[in-house]
Design an enzyme around this catalytic site. Structure first.
Site, PDB file in Angstrom:
ATOM      1  NE  ARG A  25      -5.343  -2.688   6.979  1.00  0.00           N
ATOM      2  CZ  ARG A  25      -4.033  -2.718   6.838  1.00  0.00           C
ATOM      3  NH1 ARG A  25      -3.288  -3.291   7.765  1.00  0.00           N
ATOM      4  NH2 ARG A  25      -3.452  -2.179   5.786  1.00  0.00           N
ATOM      5  N   GLY A  30       0.779  -1.232   0.000  1.00  0.00           N
ATOM      6  CA  GLY A  30       0.000   0.000   0.000  1.00  0.00           C
ATOM      7  C   GLY A  30       0.808   1.279   0.000  1.00  0.00           C
ATOM      8  CG  HIS A  62      -5.150  -7.124   4.761  1.00  0.00           C
ATOM      9  ND1 HIS A  62      -6.052  -7.022   3.720  1.00  0.00           N
ATOM     10  CD2 HIS A  62      -4.386  -6.008   4.705  1.00  0.00           C
ATOM     11  CE1 HIS A  62      -5.816  -5.897   3.057  1.00  0.00           C
ATOM     12  NE2 HIS A  62      -4.809  -5.265   3.638  1.00  0.00           N
ATOM     13  NE  ARG A 114      -0.540  -2.530  10.672  1.00  0.00           N
ATOM     14  CZ  ARG A 114      -0.543  -2.277   9.361  1.00  0.00           C
ATOM     15  NH1 ARG A 114      -0.243  -1.063   8.926  1.00  0.00           N
ATOM     16  NH2 ARG A 114      -0.856  -3.212   8.499  1.00  0.00           N
ATOM     17  CD  GLU A 146      -3.411   2.522   2.492  1.00  0.00           C
ATOM     18  OE1 GLU A 146      -2.737   2.041   1.567  1.00  0.00           O
ATOM     19  OE2 GLU A 146      -3.114   2.400   3.688  1.00  0.00           O
ATOM     20  CG  HIS A 170      -1.973  -7.791   7.287  1.00  0.00           C
ATOM     21  ND1 HIS A 170      -1.198  -8.095   6.187  1.00  0.00           N
ATOM     22  CD2 HIS A 170      -1.936  -6.441   7.398  1.00  0.00           C
ATOM     23  CE1 HIS A 170      -0.729  -6.976   5.645  1.00  0.00           C
ATOM     24  NE2 HIS A 170      -1.143  -5.962   6.380  1.00  0.00           N
TER      25      HIS A 170
END
Length: 517
Positions: A289, A47, A244, A385, A116, A350
């Site tokens: 997420r 990303g 993820h 995160r 994002e 992830h």
């Protein structure tokens, strides 16, 4: 073998620490278990890295980090990375290393900044969908110009050396807990030797390989966590493992489909083409997420569908191929043209938000041991995160830890090095079938019982399985010839137990630790 600074791990965090230390003229030994220094989680990061958007400010970034962290992020850590991060991106990545980030076609701004999930504005700097590899290559090339940086590839850290554990002098047990380096396995020769260091910095990356489905490379098996755990270092927030939401669903394995795709307008849909994420969060496909991952998981459970789909086919094909060449090529290799059809996706382990507890300089509770990057817990990520903070954290804490460690060394302080007990070799051949089966037991147990959705019954079942497996693996390790695979298995079970025990103690749902009871 002696060195000033021993850095274990050659991703962005380790490289940033090595470069900062090398600039002060100290001797640096950079260790990686891979035959190639580029191989790391950083190399596969797609990303981007947080920079500074239009009308952005440290306060806005802090607010986004704290919101994504579900109330558990350290405000001090968030403010530190928000103030220093963009400045270091400019000074080190752009000006010094010349990382070729994508530039904007607009006159008003030089860089092509993307959005994002959970960011309040576009601020993500990227190099196509291969940002990590561009940064990694630039660092490796730069460090080659420093003659006092020694790179050891194909070398596996087996255990941290501490005065109380490894000195042949019995009275040293009364000295303060201190790290003095590591036992290291030369994979080619099978020799295990100590590297004594004035300062040791762990930068070993993540632990996703303890799960059945993960975006992480083969080396992300929790080596740093396990070594620190055995040495008596404090590890915190281990229950917060981020999954993820979008990895390519294919029998060949999982492949990360960058969150940046959703930032550029990709939509999560079910097999009938319906956008379902608005059922779970008002931000839909751009929700945090953990919510997106659980939303996909719940949709799959309720519908019986094996996966969800990520659809960016409504965007111009040339734009998609230009922005995401790596993802496009990978999907096309397996018969999916994402410019014309949606990509099948499922969640996968992830990122570890927890790790070795460290301060703002990467210092752990073990004297002369620092930790940086994903293996560390600075408090920045809290319980979940924020996207693209990982590379920024590596840059900030790696630079700070390397600089302060080098400053301590340069002051010329006395460093005590006792005589170290020699390694005791065992020669029983390692059966690869046993290692493979033990790993499968770890990964399936963690995925089914300590994964996206947890409960007391699931965690207790996992505890019974992993505790027994831990004993079996330790007996196996005690007699076996030490290989990289054997070291990884021993570390994997230790790390899995650390995650499980933290999850058992945390009885409330928070961030990416989600309990249905």
């Amino acid at each position: 073998m002696k060195t000033d600074a021993l850095i274990i791990g050659s991703g962005l965090a380790g490289c940033a620490a090595a470069l900062a230390a090398a600039k002060q003229g100290v001797e640096v030994t950079l260790l990686t278990r891979s035959p190639h220094p580029e191989e790391s989680s950083t190399f596969w990061a797609q990303g981007g890295i947080i920079y500074q958007g239009t009308d952005d400010s440290p306060q806005k970034l802090v607010a986004d980090i704290l919101a994504a962290g579900a109330g558990l992020s350290s405000p001090e850590a968030a403010l530190l990375v928000s103030r220093e991060g963009p400045k270091l991106v400019k000074e080190i990545l752009i000006d010094e290393l010349g990382v070729p980030f994508d530039e904007s076609s607009e006159d008003s701004t030089r860089w092509d900044l993307t959005a994002e999930a959970a960011h309040s504005l576009p601020r993500i700097l990227h190099q196509k969908d291969r940002t990590g590899s561009a940064i990694q290559r630039a660092f490796i090339e730069k460090m080659a110009s420093y003659p006092r940086v020694k790179l050891l590839c194909g070398a596996t850290a087996v255990d941290l050396l501490t005065i109380s554990h490894h000195s042949v002098e019995p009275l040293d047990v009364y000295k303060p807990q201190t790290c003095i380096g590591a036992y290291v396995l030369d994979q080619a020769s099978g020799e295990i030797f100590p590297i004594l260091a004035k300062e040791t910095i762990l930068a070993t990356g993540g632990l996703g390989r303890v799960y059945l489905h993960t975006t992480n490379p083969a080396g992300a098996r929790g080596d740093g966590i396990a070594m620190a755990y055995r040495a008596g270092t404090r590890c915190i927030n281990m229950q917060y493992v981020q999954f993820h939401p979008t990895t390519f669903f294919h029998p060949s394995g999982r492949f990360l489909i960058s969150e940046a795709m959703r930032g550029e307008g990709a939509r999560l849909v079910n097999s009938r083409g319906r956008e379902f994420m608005t059922d779970y969060h008002p931000d839909g496909s751009l929700a945090p997420r953990d919510i997106v991952a659980r939303g996909i998981h719940q949709m799959m459970l309720e519908s019986g569908e094996p996966c969800a789909y990520l659809d960016i086919s409504h965007k111009p094909a040339d734009l998609v191929r230009e922005r995401f060449p790596g993802i496009y090529a990978h999907c096309l290799k397996y018969g999916i043209d994402m410019t014309k059809e949606p990509i099948p996706v499922v969640p996968a382990a992830h990122y570890s938000c927890g790790g070795i507890a460290v301060d703002e300089w990467g210092q752990s509770n073990l004297h002369r041991l620092r930790a940086v990057g994903e293996v560390a817990c600075s408090g920045l990520h809290g319980a979940n995160r924020l996207a693209s903070t990982s590379l920024l954290e590596c840059l900030v804490w790696g630079t700070r830890a390397g600089a302060q460690a080098a400053a301590s060394i340069a002051r010329g302080e006395e460093y005590y090095f006792p005589q170290i007990a020699p390694w005791r070799y065992e020669r029983e051949p390692v059966d690869p079938a046993l290692i493979a089966q033990d790993w499968l037991s770890i990964q399936q147990t963690m995925w089914n019982y300590v994964g996206l959705v947890r409960s007391e019954k699931r965690l207790n079942r996992a505890h019974e399985i992993l505790r027994e497996l831990h004993l079996e693996i330790l007996r196996f390790y005690e007699k076996a010839e030490v290989t990289d695979a054997m070291v990884g298995l021993r570390n994997g079970i230790q790390t899995a137990l650390a995650i499980l025990l933290a999850a058992l103690e945390c009885r409330q749902s928070l961030g990416c630790h989600y309990r249905i009871d």
